[in-house]
Design an enzyme around this catalytic site. Sequence first.
Site, mmCIF file in Angstrom:
data_model
loop_
_atom_site.group_PDB
_atom_site.id
_atom_site.type_symbol
_atom_site.label_atom_id
_atom_site.label_comp_id
_atom_site.label_asym_id
_atom_site.label_seq_id
_atom_site.Cartn_x
_atom_site.Cartn_y
_atom_site.Cartn_z
ATOM 1 C CG ASP A 138 4.474 32.906 26.967
ATOM 2 O OD1 ASP A 138 4.695 32.764 28.193
ATOM 3 O OD2 ASP A 138 4.731 32.030 26.127
ATOM 4 N N GLY A 149 -18.740 30.304 18.741
ATOM 5 C CA GLY A 149 -18.168 29.424 17.727
ATOM 6 C C GLY A 149 -16.660 29.499 17.673
ATOM 7 C CG ASP A 173 -1.933 1.155 1.120
ATOM 8 O OD1 ASP A 173 -2.838 1.055 0.274
ATOM 9 O OD2 ASP A 173 -1.811 2.141 1.866
#
Length: 585
Positions: free
Chosen positions: A487, A513, A100
């Site tokens: 940060d 969302g 494959d």
Amino acid sequence: MDEVTQERTGECSQRHASCSSCALRSVFSGSVVNPPDPFLLLQGLRFEVVPSRFKEKLDKASFATPYGYAMETAKQKALEVANRMYQKDLRAPDMVIGADTIVTVGRLILEKPVDKQDAYRMLSQLSGREHSVCTGVAIVQCSSQDNKLDTRVSEFYEETMVKFSELSEDLLWEYIHSGEPMDKAGGYGIQALGGMLVESVHGDFLNVVGFPLNHFCKQLLQLYDPPRPEDLQRVKHGSIPAVDTFEDLSDVDEGGPAPTRRDKAEAGVARDATAEAEGNRTCETLPPFPTRLLELINGFKTSKALFTACKLKVFDLLKDEAPQKAAGIASKVDASVCGTERLLDFCACLGFLEKSEQGYSNTEAANLYLTSDGDWSLHGFIMYSSEVTWNLFTHLEFAVREGRNQHHRVQGKKAEDVFQDVLYQSPETRLWFMQTMHGLSKLNARYIATAFDLSGFSSACDVGGCTGALAQELVRENPHLQVTVFDLPETIELAAHFQPAGPQAAQVQFAAGAGLLLVETLLDEEKREARVALLQSLNMLVQLGGRERSPGEYQCLLEQHGFCQVQVAHLGGILDAMLATRVGP
């Protein structure tokens, strides 16, 4: 490739396309259109092409590596054919070989395109970039035991790196309209029109066409004619075995061992009974030589040699310079000539230096990754590994027993906060740690930035973004996106050392969302396959007292906070990515 071959007809009656989902009953698995001359090596072998009915529905995300997916697919196809042929003929085939071939960009596996637009997307991803073509091969040796099929599986894979030229829109669409991309993994066939897209190939060309013939022949030789101990010094390794090595393969009695040349009489050679018995040993009675185990045992020596060369700045010294002799390098790094020469020779053996009569010089890989000022430098990571991680891993046994980090043994005092008490204890150590993170982040940033379609997002926040390497790549790949790096204040203060020239937009917005792009080293679900992640989990234990997680474990955590849509992408480096989307308030 959707066919399989069995040994009977003398020559392969069918040569097939390079989508590489084929298993061959007996001796050969091909995945090639119009195979080149090396296939003539297999003349005289009797085989037959048989379609494989295995459904390719394996979960790619469950595999630690793309080649693991390819090998498992090849194995399942071969086993399906072996079982079906045994039920049909009531006779075990001698051998079934499955292959494959997959195309990957990073660790993103490219399937056959579903339409022309999908082909355009794939080829655009490959344009101007290097990608991997990997073939997994499974060799299933079959026999009949008590009216049942008995199988023994050997697996291997071959990887070839292919680089595309920068492709113009006209060239892309001209190739797509030819129709050639539509039935090929990755959207191209190198043996036909697709060859005009390719700038370079590193590795086995036939592997890209569809089947790694050289590697296969070597594997077959090891299975059916392993070398005698007394021949090991005489064998020229790397050569393709002759056809007569396999000429008696189809005549093996079912259930019995395969005949080898050592079973044949050797004219003019007299041996005593002990020598005769020794010479007739098969690979069944001799344990395999533990090459990989020995490499693992000695692996720490290799790492330390590389660390030492970087600490002495050998690669910096040789960057953009003419070759230099060992004595000259030794004087510049304040080391002995004999010790320096041995270190340089080993670095050359590893492929990081070129050795010639004129002296030693850097390879391209050394200039890219091992010099301290290179654009893709891993020098900071190497030095951190040498000076910090190395010492901590010395106490791995205590970390395993105690279940906590080992900074107290290295530092001589307990670290309440590893970042503040160790990594950020001074501007120098903080900068050192940031150089480490910058090198790794930059190396993986492009793969992360292209792993998902981010066109639906207008802003992003890189939490713990350190030097902003990922943020810079996100903006480069998605010009519409505004990215904020978040940060610690002292980290942001030093991040200016790593910023490229040019403006960078940064604005934080919150909206329904929202998405979370998580970049981590992921464990496989059963915690047995992902070696890099398992090692990193030990590393986290020793250094921070933390751990790595599997995609399923992360999904449980994310779902608790409303992130119900989770996608996973295995990338081409040491990191993986997850995109989690929360719908609604």
